[in-house]
Design an enzyme around this catalytic site. Sequence first.
Site, PDB file in Angstrom:
ATOM      1  N   GLU A  25     -15.887 -10.518   9.292  1.00  0.00           N
ATOM      2  CA  GLU A  25     -16.294  -9.133   9.507  1.00  0.00           C
ATOM      3  C   GLU A  25     -17.749  -9.004   9.943  1.00  0.00           C
ATOM      4  O   GLU A  25     -18.053  -8.239  10.857  1.00  0.00           O
ATOM      5  CB  GLU A  25     -16.084  -8.297   8.239  1.00  0.00           C
ATOM      6  CG  GLU A  25     -14.641  -8.012   7.944  1.00  0.00           C
ATOM      7  CD  GLU A  25     -14.450  -6.992   6.834  1.00  0.00           C
ATOM      8  OE1 GLU A  25     -15.307  -6.082   6.669  1.00  0.00           O
ATOM      9  OE2 GLU A  25     -13.431  -7.091   6.127  1.00  0.00           O
ATOM     10  N   GLU A  78      -4.484   2.348  -2.450  1.00  0.00           N
ATOM     11  CA  GLU A  78      -5.108   1.092  -2.869  1.00  0.00           C
ATOM     12  C   GLU A  78      -5.000   1.047  -4.389  1.00  0.00           C
ATOM     13  O   GLU A  78      -5.552   1.921  -5.069  1.00  0.00           O
ATOM     14  CB  GLU A  78      -6.593   1.036  -2.464  1.00  0.00           C
ATOM     15  CG  GLU A  78      -6.836   0.762  -1.013  1.00  0.00           C
ATOM     16  CD  GLU A  78      -6.609  -0.685  -0.601  1.00  0.00           C
ATOM     17  OE1 GLU A  78      -6.008  -1.461  -1.365  1.00  0.00           O
ATOM     18  OE2 GLU A  78      -7.037  -1.035   0.500  1.00  0.00           O
ATOM     19  N   GLU A 124      -5.804  -1.881  -6.836  1.00  0.00           N
ATOM     20  CA  GLU A 124      -6.336  -3.234  -6.712  1.00  0.00           C
ATOM     21  C   GLU A 124      -6.954  -3.768  -7.993  1.00  0.00           C
ATOM     22  O   GLU A 124      -7.616  -3.032  -8.730  1.00  0.00           O
ATOM     23  CB  GLU A 124      -7.388  -3.285  -5.597  1.00  0.00           C
ATOM     24  CG  GLU A 124      -6.802  -2.979  -4.249  1.00  0.00           C
ATOM     25  CD  GLU A 124      -7.755  -3.221  -3.101  1.00  0.00           C
ATOM     26  OE1 GLU A 124      -7.261  -3.474  -1.997  1.00  0.00           O
ATOM     27  OE2 GLU A 124      -8.993  -3.159  -3.291  1.00  0.00           O
ATOM     28  N   HIS A 152      -8.309  -8.761   0.976  1.00  0.00           N
ATOM     29  CA  HIS A 152      -7.350  -9.370   0.055  1.00  0.00           C
ATOM     30  C   HIS A 152      -7.287 -10.867   0.324  1.00  0.00           C
ATOM     31  O   HIS A 152      -7.210 -11.269   1.481  1.00  0.00           O
ATOM     32  CB  HIS A 152      -5.957  -8.772   0.292  1.00  0.00           C
ATOM     33  CG  HIS A 152      -5.958  -7.285   0.368  1.00  0.00           C
ATOM     34  ND1 HIS A 152      -6.022  -6.603   1.568  1.00  0.00           N
ATOM     35  CD2 HIS A 152      -5.923  -6.343  -0.595  1.00  0.00           C
ATOM     36  CE1 HIS A 152      -6.021  -5.304   1.327  1.00  0.00           C
ATOM     37  NE2 HIS A 152      -5.964  -5.119   0.027  1.00  0.00           N
ATOM     38  N   CYS A 187     -14.758  -6.325   2.211  1.00  0.00           N
ATOM     39  CA  CYS A 187     -13.737  -6.329   1.169  1.00  0.00           C
ATOM     40  C   CYS A 187     -12.390  -6.545   1.842  1.00  0.00           C
ATOM     41  O   CYS A 187     -12.211  -6.193   3.008  1.00  0.00           O
ATOM     42  CB  CYS A 187     -13.746  -5.043   0.360  1.00  0.00           C
ATOM     43  SG  CYS A 187     -13.776  -3.562   1.344  1.00  0.00           S
ATOM     44  N   HIS A 235      -2.365  -5.161  -6.612  1.00  0.00           N
ATOM     45  CA  HIS A 235      -2.529  -6.427  -5.894  1.00  0.00           C
ATOM     46  C   HIS A 235      -3.967  -6.921  -6.007  1.00  0.00           C
ATOM     47  O   HIS A 235      -4.884  -6.172  -6.329  1.00  0.00           O
ATOM     48  CB  HIS A 235      -2.111  -6.287  -4.428  1.00  0.00           C
ATOM     49  CG  HIS A 235      -2.841  -5.202  -3.683  1.00  0.00           C
ATOM     50  ND1 HIS A 235      -2.433  -3.893  -3.696  1.00  0.00           N
ATOM     51  CD2 HIS A 235      -3.944  -5.241  -2.909  1.00  0.00           C
ATOM     52  CE1 HIS A 235      -3.252  -3.166  -2.963  1.00  0.00           C
ATOM     53  NE2 HIS A 235      -4.191  -3.966  -2.474  1.00  0.00           N
ATOM     54  N   HIS A 293       0.825  -1.213   0.000  1.00  0.00           N
ATOM     55  CA  HIS A 293       0.000   0.000   0.000  1.00  0.00           C
ATOM     56  C   HIS A 293       0.859   1.263   0.000  1.00  0.00           C
ATOM     57  O   HIS A 293       0.471   2.272  -0.579  1.00  0.00           O
ATOM     58  CB  HIS A 293      -0.970  -0.016   1.184  1.00  0.00           C
ATOM     59  CG  HIS A 293      -2.074  -1.010   1.013  1.00  0.00           C
ATOM     60  ND1 HIS A 293      -2.100  -2.206   1.685  1.00  0.00           N
ATOM     61  CD2 HIS A 293      -3.178  -0.997   0.234  1.00  0.00           C
ATOM     62  CE1 HIS A 293      -3.191  -2.878   1.329  1.00  0.00           C
ATOM     63  NE2 HIS A 293      -3.849  -2.171   0.448  1.00  0.00           N
TER      64      HIS A 293
END
Length: 179
Positions: free
Chosen positions: A87, A112, A114, A69, A67, A32, A26
Amino acid sequence: MEQKNMLVLVNEQDEPRGTMEKMEAHRKAELHRAFSVFIYNAAGDMLLQQRALNKYHSGGLWTNACCSHPYPEEAPAAAGKRRLREEMGFVTDIQPAFEFVYKASFDNGLTEYEYDHVFVGEYDGPIHPDPAEVNDYCFLSPAEIEAALASHPARFTAWFHLAFPKVQQWRKQSEVCIG
C-alpha cells in the site's frame, strides 16, 4: 479460490474456525482476523493515508498507515509488513501493540467484524503509495489528529476512531515502561 480473497474466521479468542471468501464474510458480518499498522516518524507524527476512492468501503476516508487481513496460514505481523509495502511502498520493523475486536456496519450493506492485531513502527524514509490503494497521505501530530477527529469525525474510518486512542494509550504506557 485465490488465497488472497479468503479471510480467516475466528472466535473472540482469535482461534481459527475456518475460512470464507472476503466479500461473503463482510456481507454476513462474520468475525475474522485483521491487522492495523500505525507508523510514526522520529518526530512523533503519525502517518495517515486517505483510502482510495474506489475501495469497497470507507473510500476517501483517512486512516492509519495500512490495514487488511492476513492470508490463511500467514502470521498477522508478516501480513502487516507485506501490506505496508504493497500500500505505502516501504518496509519497516513493526511490533505488536495490542489486539481488540470491533464491529462497524457500512451503508453498502457490508460489515467489518474484526479481531484486529495492531502493530506500531517508525519510519522516516521515502513513501511510494499505490494509487489503487491510497488517494493521499500525510504525517500529523497526535494533537492534530485528535482535533481533526473531534471537528471532522466523518472524514475518518470507523476503526481509526476506535484504534487511535488505544494506540496513543499504548505508546504512553510503553514510554513509562521503557524509560
